[in-house]
Design a protein around this motif. Structure first.
Motif, mmCIF file in Angstrom:
data_model
loop_
_atom_site.group_PDB
_atom_site.id
_atom_site.type_symbol
_atom_site.label_atom_id
_atom_site.label_comp_id
_atom_site.label_asym_id
_atom_site.label_seq_id
_atom_site.Cartn_x
_atom_site.Cartn_y
_atom_site.Cartn_z
ATOM 1 N N MET A 1 -32.624 -9.636 -15.968
ATOM 2 C CA MET A 1 -32.785 -8.264 -16.416
ATOM 3 C C MET A 1 -31.839 -7.378 -15.612
ATOM 4 S SD MET A 1 -36.124 -5.803 -16.138
ATOM 5 C CE MET A 1 -36.860 -6.501 -17.590
ATOM 6 N N THR A 2 -31.123 -6.517 -16.301
ATOM 7 C CA THR A 2 -30.246 -5.568 -15.639
ATOM 8 C C THR A 2 -30.805 -4.171 -15.861
ATOM 9 O OG1 THR A 2 -28.362 -7.006 -16.075
ATOM 10 C CG2 THR A 2 -27.886 -4.737 -15.420
ATOM 11 N N PRO A 3 -31.542 -3.669 -14.874
ATOM 12 C CA PRO A 3 -32.141 -2.347 -15.052
ATOM 13 C C PRO A 3 -31.130 -1.245 -14.803
ATOM 14 C CG PRO A 3 -32.641 -3.138 -12.873
ATOM 15 C CD PRO A 3 -31.880 -4.252 -13.581
ATOM 16 N N SER A 4 -31.439 -0.083 -15.313
ATOM 17 C CA SER A 4 -30.692 1.123 -14.992
ATOM 18 C C SER A 4 -31.375 1.755 -13.792
ATOM 19 C CB SER A 4 -30.733 2.072 -16.198
ATOM 20 O OG SER A 4 -30.248 3.338 -15.835
ATOM 21 N N ILE A 5 -30.614 2.067 -12.745
ATOM 22 C CA ILE A 5 -31.158 2.702 -11.549
ATOM 23 C C ILE A 5 -30.686 4.151 -11.546
ATOM 24 C CG2 ILE A 5 -31.309 2.667 -9.026
ATOM 25 C CD1 ILE A 5 -32.422 0.119 -10.343
ATOM 26 N N ARG A 6 -31.640 5.075 -11.403
ATOM 27 C CA ARG A 6 -31.296 6.494 -11.433
ATOM 28 C C ARG A 6 -32.334 7.282 -10.654
ATOM 29 N NH1 ARG A 6 -35.022 8.335 -14.862
ATOM 30 N NH2 ARG A 6 -35.777 6.967 -16.504
ATOM 31 N N ASP A 7 -32.023 8.559 -10.438
ATOM 32 C CA ASP A 7 -32.988 9.436 -9.783
ATOM 33 C C ASP A 7 -34.195 9.638 -10.683
ATOM 34 O OD1 ASP A 7 -31.742 10.225 -7.264
ATOM 35 O OD2 ASP A 7 -30.228 11.204 -8.510
ATOM 36 N N MET A 8 -35.360 9.716 -10.062
ATOM 37 C CA MET A 8 -36.589 9.969 -10.801
ATOM 38 C C MET A 8 -36.590 11.408 -11.302
ATOM 39 S SD MET A 8 -40.519 9.731 -9.400
ATOM 40 C CE MET A 8 -40.392 11.239 -8.444
ATOM 41 N N THR A 9 -37.112 11.594 -12.496
ATOM 42 C CA THR A 9 -37.317 12.926 -13.058
ATOM 43 C C THR A 9 -38.822 13.145 -13.228
ATOM 44 O OG1 THR A 9 -37.307 12.219 -15.365
ATOM 45 C CG2 THR A 9 -35.142 12.717 -14.360
ATOM 46 N N ALA A 10 -39.194 14.376 -13.512
ATOM 47 C CA ALA A 10 -40.603 14.680 -13.746
ATOM 48 C C ALA A 10 -41.153 13.838 -14.900
ATOM 49 C CB ALA A 10 -40.790 16.169 -14.014
ATOM 50 N N ALA A 11 -40.314 13.537 -15.881
ATOM 51 C CA ALA A 11 -40.755 12.733 -17.024
ATOM 52 C C ALA A 11 -41.069 11.286 -16.640
ATOM 53 C CB ALA A 11 -39.692 12.760 -18.120
ATOM 54 N N ASP A 12 -40.581 10.841 -15.477
ATOM 55 C CA ASP A 12 -40.805 9.471 -15.020
ATOM 56 C C ASP A 12 -42.083 9.300 -14.209
ATOM 57 O OD1 ASP A 12 -38.297 8.460 -15.986
ATOM 58 O OD2 ASP A 12 -37.320 9.339 -14.219
ATOM 59 N N THR A 13 -42.714 10.387 -13.801
ATOM 60 C CA THR A 13 -43.779 10.282 -12.801
ATOM 61 C C THR A 13 -44.986 9.472 -13.274
ATOM 62 O OG1 THR A 13 -44.631 12.471 -13.395
ATOM 63 C CG2 THR A 13 -43.070 12.348 -11.542
ATOM 64 N N ASP A 14 -45.350 9.566 -14.538
ATOM 65 C CA ASP A 14 -46.477 8.751 -15.011
ATOM 66 C C ASP A 14 -46.132 7.265 -14.954
ATOM 67 O OD1 ASP A 14 -48.216 10.908 -15.506
ATOM 68 O OD2 ASP A 14 -47.436 11.175 -17.538
ATOM 69 N N GLY A 15 -44.927 6.920 -15.347
ATOM 70 C CA GLY A 15 -44.496 5.522 -15.278
ATOM 71 C C GLY A 15 -44.401 5.018 -13.852
ATOM 72 N N VAL A 16 -43.914 5.865 -12.957
ATOM 73 C CA VAL A 16 -43.830 5.494 -11.541
ATOM 74 C C VAL A 16 -45.224 5.258 -10.976
ATOM 75 C CG1 VAL A 16 -43.299 6.414 -9.236
ATOM 76 C CG2 VAL A 16 -41.594 6.556 -11.074
ATOM 77 N N ALA A 17 -46.148 6.161 -11.290
ATOM 78 C CA ALA A 17 -47.515 6.015 -10.785
ATOM 79 C C ALA A 17 -48.156 4.731 -11.311
ATOM 80 C CB ALA A 17 -48.342 7.230 -11.169
ATOM 81 N N GLU A 18 -47.896 4.395 -12.550
ATOM 82 C CA GLU A 18 -48.437 3.149 -13.102
ATOM 83 C C GLU A 18 -47.844 1.938 -12.377
ATOM 84 O OE1 GLU A 18 -48.485 0.497 -17.195
ATOM 85 O OE2 GLU A 18 -47.735 2.542 -17.277
#
Length: 168
Positions: A1-18
């Protein structure tokens, strides 16, 4: 798997918390009291991330790994706490259990330590649960080694020992 690495945005916070909660439940099973793991709720953590994101301290980063339109990993990095000249810290690194062993963690660690180096923090420390053998092997393969420092946290009445790793 080749993920995309980027800065977290507010839209990512639910996914990050999960990812954080699932990561804790997977990695710390048998190391942290099960009732604590069962009671973890991603919602308050996500809300805290959203509140903190606009005012991050200098050289502090939240990075996400995304693949197929979803967050599959998260890392938090910054200056070592307490402040120690030219040391950075990997404060958190979690990967969704479904993608363990696919290179997502390595990609986050590589991007994060490069970010710290660019900020003038070439040496990096992190804390890992003493009995988390998988994580310890992961960091050792990335060139980290225990530096002799130990600490212990109490979680729901249980002693949870940690060892500090360093590279650089």
């Amino acid at each position: 798997m080749t993920p995309s690495i980027r800065d977290m945005t507010a839209a990512d916070t639910d996914g990050v918390a999960e990812v954080r909660v699932l990561g804790w439940r997977h990695a710390y099973r048998g190391l942290v009291p099960q009732p604590h793991l069962d009671a973890m709720d991603p919602a308050p953590f996500a809300a805290g991330l959203r509140r903190a994101l606009p005012g991050l301290p200098a050289h502090t980063s939240h990075l996400v790994a995304s693949a197929a339109g979803r967050v599959v990993g998260w890392a938090c990095l910054g200056p070592y706490r307490p402040q120690d000249a030219d040391w950075g810290e990997v404060r958190a690194l979690y990967v969704h259990p479904d993608v363990l062993g696919t290179g997502v963690g390595r990609a986050l660690l590589t991007a994060g330590t490069a970010r710290l180096r660019a900020a003038g923090l070439p040496r990096v420390r992190l804390w890992v649960l003493r009995d988390n053998r998988r994580a310890r092997r992961f960091y050792e393969r990335a060139g980290f080694a225990p530096d002799g420092a130990v600490q212990s946290d109490e979680i729901d009445g249980a002693d949870v020992p940690e060892v500090r790793y360093a590279r650089g």
